[in-house]
Scaffold this motif. Structure first.
Motif, PDB file in Angstrom:
ATOM      1  N   ALA A  65      45.820 -11.846  53.387  1.00 32.43           N
ATOM      2  CA  ALA A  65      45.856 -13.236  52.216  1.00 32.43           C
ATOM      3  C   ALA A  65      46.371 -14.179  52.812  1.00 32.43           C
ATOM      4  O   ALA A  65      47.704 -14.021  53.484  1.00 32.43           O
ATOM      5  CB  ALA A  65      45.728 -13.280  51.395  1.00 32.43           C
ATOM      6  N   THR A  66      45.544 -15.814  53.797  1.00 36.73           N
ATOM      7  CA  THR A  66      46.716 -16.391  53.425  1.00 36.73           C
ATOM      8  C   THR A  66      46.812 -17.667  52.319  1.00 36.73           C
ATOM      9  O   THR A  66      46.410 -17.015  51.410  1.00 36.73           O
ATOM     10  CB  THR A  66      45.439 -17.376  54.276  1.00 36.73           C
ATOM     11  OG1 THR A  66      44.146 -17.683  53.571  1.00 36.73           O
ATOM     12  CG2 THR A  66      44.711 -16.777  56.243  1.00 36.73           C
ATOM     13  N   ALA A  67      47.397 -18.286  53.066  1.00 35.94           N
ATOM     14  CA  ALA A  67      47.650 -19.037  51.346  1.00 35.94           C
ATOM     15  C   ALA A  67      46.227 -20.193  50.498  1.00 35.94           C
ATOM     16  O   ALA A  67      46.776 -19.818  49.523  1.00 35.94           O
ATOM     17  CB  ALA A  67      48.996 -19.878  52.163  1.00 35.94           C
ATOM     18  N   ASP A  68      45.365 -20.229  51.673  1.00 38.34           N
ATOM     19  CA  ASP A  68      43.874 -20.629  50.923  1.00 38.34           C
ATOM     20  C   ASP A  68      43.757 -19.777  50.333  1.00 38.34           C
ATOM     21  O   ASP A  68      43.052 -19.935  49.179  1.00 38.34           O
ATOM     22  CB  ASP A  68      43.098 -21.108  51.857  1.00 38.34           C
ATOM     23  CG  ASP A  68      43.996 -22.958  52.571  1.00 38.34           C
ATOM     24  OD1 ASP A  68      44.362 -23.356  52.099  1.00 38.34           O
ATOM     25  OD2 ASP A  68      43.665 -22.950  53.469  1.00 38.34           O
ATOM     26  N   ASP A  69      43.709 -18.228  51.024  1.00 38.82           N
ATOM     27  CA  ASP A  69      43.147 -17.589  49.639  1.00 38.82           C
ATOM     28  C   ASP A  69      43.464 -17.321  49.013  1.00 38.82           C
ATOM     29  O   ASP A  69      42.630 -17.168  47.478  1.00 38.82           O
ATOM     30  CB  ASP A  69      43.181 -16.099  50.384  1.00 38.82           C
ATOM     31  CG  ASP A  69      42.540 -16.048  51.772  1.00 38.82           C
ATOM     32  OD1 ASP A  69      41.163 -17.268  51.569  1.00 38.82           O
ATOM     33  OD2 ASP A  69      42.903 -15.076  53.116  1.00 38.82           O
ATOM     34  N   ILE A  70      45.537 -17.035  48.754  1.00 42.28           N
ATOM     35  CA  ILE A  70      45.806 -17.269  47.073  1.00 42.28           C
ATOM     36  C   ILE A  70      45.239 -18.090  46.372  1.00 42.28           C
ATOM     37  O   ILE A  70      45.846 -17.656  45.094  1.00 42.28           O
ATOM     38  CB  ILE A  70      47.553 -16.356  48.038  1.00 42.28           C
ATOM     39  CG1 ILE A  70      47.984 -15.903  49.084  1.00 42.28           C
ATOM     40  CG2 ILE A  70      48.093 -17.038  46.587  1.00 42.28           C
ATOM     41  CD1 ILE A  70      47.103 -13.576  48.043  1.00 42.28           C
ATOM     42  N   ARG A  71      45.247 -19.235  47.007  1.00 38.29           N
ATOM     43  CA  ARG A  71      45.562 -20.479  46.463  1.00 38.29           C
ATOM     44  C   ARG A  71      44.692 -20.543  45.407  1.00 38.29           C
ATOM     45  O   ARG A  71      44.266 -20.521  44.279  1.00 38.29           O
ATOM     46  CB  ARG A  71      45.821 -21.945  46.877  1.00 38.29           C
ATOM     47  CG  ARG A  71      45.671 -23.548  46.586  1.00 38.29           C
ATOM     48  CD  ARG A  71      46.220 -24.459  47.366  1.00 38.29           C
ATOM     49  NE  ARG A  71      46.362 -24.205  47.818  1.00 38.29           N
ATOM     50  CZ  ARG A  71      47.095 -24.500  49.321  1.00 38.29           C
ATOM     51  NH1 ARG A  71      47.890 -24.365  49.592  1.00 38.29           N
ATOM     52  NH2 ARG A  71      47.095 -23.544  50.682  1.00 38.29           N
ATOM     53  N   ASP A  72      43.117 -20.364  46.047  1.00 37.95           N
ATOM     54  CA  ASP A  72      41.569 -20.448  45.519  1.00 37.95           C
ATOM     55  C   ASP A  72      41.908 -19.265  44.668  1.00 37.95           C
ATOM     56  O   ASP A  72      40.628 -19.346  43.549  1.00 37.95           O
ATOM     57  CB  ASP A  72      40.937 -20.155  46.725  1.00 37.95           C
ATOM     58  CG  ASP A  72      40.292 -20.970  47.419  1.00 37.95           C
ATOM     59  OD1 ASP A  72      41.275 -22.191  47.492  1.00 37.95           O
ATOM     60  OD2 ASP A  72      39.935 -20.979  49.203  1.00 37.95           O
ATOM     61  N   ALA A  73      41.930 -17.801  45.164  1.00 41.24           N
ATOM     62  CA  ALA A  73      42.507 -16.923  43.956  1.00 41.24           C
ATOM     63  C   ALA A  73      42.593 -16.926  42.724  1.00 41.24           C
ATOM     64  O   ALA A  73      42.323 -17.071  41.469  1.00 41.24           O
ATOM     65  CB  ALA A  73      42.369 -15.558  44.408  1.00 41.24           C
ATOM     66  N   ARG A  74      44.037 -18.160  42.678  1.00 41.98           N
ATOM     67  CA  ARG A  74      45.005 -18.465  41.486  1.00 41.98           C
ATOM     68  C   ARG A  74      44.106 -19.297  40.669  1.00 41.98           C
ATOM     69  O   ARG A  74      43.837 -19.009  39.578  1.00 41.98           O
ATOM     70  CB  ARG A  74      46.143 -19.014  41.854  1.00 41.98           C
ATOM     71  CG  ARG A  74      47.034 -19.291  40.825  1.00 41.98           C
ATOM     72  CD  ARG A  74      47.873 -20.609  41.218  1.00 41.98           C
ATOM     73  NE  ARG A  74      46.884 -21.786  42.076  1.00 41.98           N
ATOM     74  CZ  ARG A  74      47.432 -22.709  42.275  1.00 41.98           C
ATOM     75  NH1 ARG A  74      49.018 -22.960  43.204  1.00 41.98           N
ATOM     76  NH2 ARG A  74      47.220 -23.763  42.684  1.00 41.98           N
ATOM     77  N   ASP A  75      43.288 -20.227  42.016  1.00 44.72           N
ATOM     78  CA  ASP A  75      41.994 -21.589  40.975  1.00 44.72           C
ATOM     79  C   ASP A  75      41.359 -20.983  40.179  1.00 44.72           C
ATOM     80  O   ASP A  75      40.971 -20.830  39.006  1.00 44.72           O
ATOM     81  CB  ASP A  75      41.775 -22.842  42.253  1.00 44.72           C
ATOM     82  CG  ASP A  75      42.751 -23.206  42.565  1.00 44.72           C
ATOM     83  OD1 ASP A  75      44.601 -23.235  41.582  1.00 44.72           O
ATOM     84  OD2 ASP A  75      43.036 -24.115  42.924  1.00 44.72           O
ATOM     85  N   ALA A  76      40.686 -19.466  40.826  1.00 44.57           N
ATOM     86  CA  ALA A  76      39.331 -19.096  40.368  1.00 44.57           C
ATOM     87  C   ALA A  76      40.140 -18.206  38.884  1.00 44.57           C
ATOM     88  O   ALA A  76      39.682 -18.072  38.258  1.00 44.57           O
ATOM     89  CB  ALA A  76      39.057 -17.816  41.615  1.00 44.57           C
ATOM     90  N   VAL A  77      41.315 -17.252  39.172  1.00 40.18           N
ATOM     91  CA  VAL A  77      41.344 -16.697  38.054  1.00 40.18           C
ATOM     92  C   VAL A  77      41.600 -17.764  36.472  1.00 40.18           C
ATOM     93  O   VAL A  77      41.503 -17.403  36.304  1.00 40.18           O
ATOM     94  CB  VAL A  77      43.100 -15.508  38.007  1.00 40.18           C
ATOM     95  CG1 VAL A  77      43.539 -15.148  37.446  1.00 40.18           C
ATOM     96  CG2 VAL A  77      42.219 -14.806  39.739  1.00 40.18           C
TER      97      VAL A  77
END
Length: 111
Positions: free
Chosen positions: A36-48
């Motif tokens: 994952a990229t930092a954006d992937d992790i950030r987006d997943a965190r926000d969605a969760v």
């Protein structure tokens, strides 16, 4: 007389028939943290986090609804009620654990 009773009954329905909607089942995807990229992790965190808030709202609504419904349920229906709400909570927890594991894997790839 029956019209007065009907008006009183229907006037009290919104408080009694609080509709919580369908249980939240739209689980957000969690990326593979090792790729994952930092954006992937950030987006997943926000969605969760957003999903978790939705689950909290649903469970709170169901808790508020319970006193009006549980007295009329059979023992089996009450058990199913508890099982369903516990399942939603546990699946949310599992999603949060999966996200935490992805974050740890992401951090290891940067090391």
């Amino acid at each position: 007389m029956s019209l007065v009773f009907a008006a009183a009954l229907f006037g009290s329905l919104p408080a009694m028939a609080l509709d919580c909607g369908e249980p939240p089942l739209d689980y957000p995807p969690v990326p593979d943290g090792s790729r994952a990229t930092a954006d992937d992790i950030r987006d997943a965190r926000d969605a969760v986090l957003a999903f978790s808030r939705t689950v909290d709202e649903y469970l709170t609504c169901m808790d508020q609804r319970a006193p009006n419904i549980l007295p009329y349920l059979t023992k089996e229906q009450k058990a199913r009620w508890d099982e369903d709400l516990t399942k939603i909570h546990n699946e949310r927890r599992d999603l949060q654990v999966k996200l935490n594991e992805a974050i740890r894997a992401y951090r290891r790839q940067d090391s």
